[in-house]
Design a protein around this motif. Sequence first.
Motif: not given
Length: 304
Positions: A4-11, A235-250
């Motif tokens: 949840f923490v990496p998710f929130m960082m990206i969001a 920091k969030g990217l460090e703990k998450m798949d890059s593809s997921k991070a890019a989707i969250i960034a939308t």
Amino acid sequence: MGKFVPFMMIAVSAALWGIIAIFVRNLANIGFTPMEIVTLRVVSAVVLLGLIGILKYKEQLKIRFSDTRYFIGTGVFSIVLFNWCYFTSINQMSLSFAVILLYTAPAFVVVLSFFFLKEKLDRWKIISVLGTLTGCVLIAGVGVFETTTISLAGIITGLGAGFGYALYTIFGKFALKKYSPFTVTFYTFLVASIALLPITDMWKKASILVSAEVLFYGIGLGLFPTVLAYLLYTKGLEKMDSSKAAIIATVEPVVATLLSVFLYNEGFGLWQFIGSLLILFSVILVNLPILSFRKNNREKATIL
């Protein structure tokens, strides 16, 4: 660190990118061109990061010279390329269509991650990418094709913006294997500053660069949608798949749209509302813990 923490960082980083219009519009009203604003952004960011590094992270300022290729990737091929292509595409076609092409970035990340980072390409990621692309089209306006002549140069540079935007996630993932998020962020903006300063003639506006208004919006631009946003994203990217991070960034265009409604009294219709919901649904879909739970249950069933 849980999921949840990496998710929130990206969001949160995406939300900070979404408020960039506050600073950009005011600097544009003062008289800065788009590329001059980008230069202000990266230079103010590297100054702030440099001060933080000297005071708190001296050891993290050290890198091997051979590793500068990562930061040429994030700084030049991503930050500089993406901004140049984006502003060029805006001059070739409507802003709405340029935004749609920019947000092809998640699709680029998913494909590049599959080939270069060996990340799994599953149906949930594909559905989420399609959902975010559709959501961005709806937010930008369904009548976009009727408002402007679409040129080949505009399409190429628009797709180049999306590709450049995606490259930060890819090069950043490689850099994070060796360096901390702070180091990656600092050298990204240092390299971008070195590339931009010689081509923008910023010294011609030296007289207004030191004004209180420019300092206020320039530092704000460097701090909130840049330093904080990129530190959190990296920091969030460090703990998450890059593809997921890019989707969250939308989440960024959703925040930008809400900002335009509440701060600038711009229109927000049914299609924009549906597009925002579609993006948020896609972000949730690609991160639902229940999907992993179902996958684990299937694997257990296979073993039994």
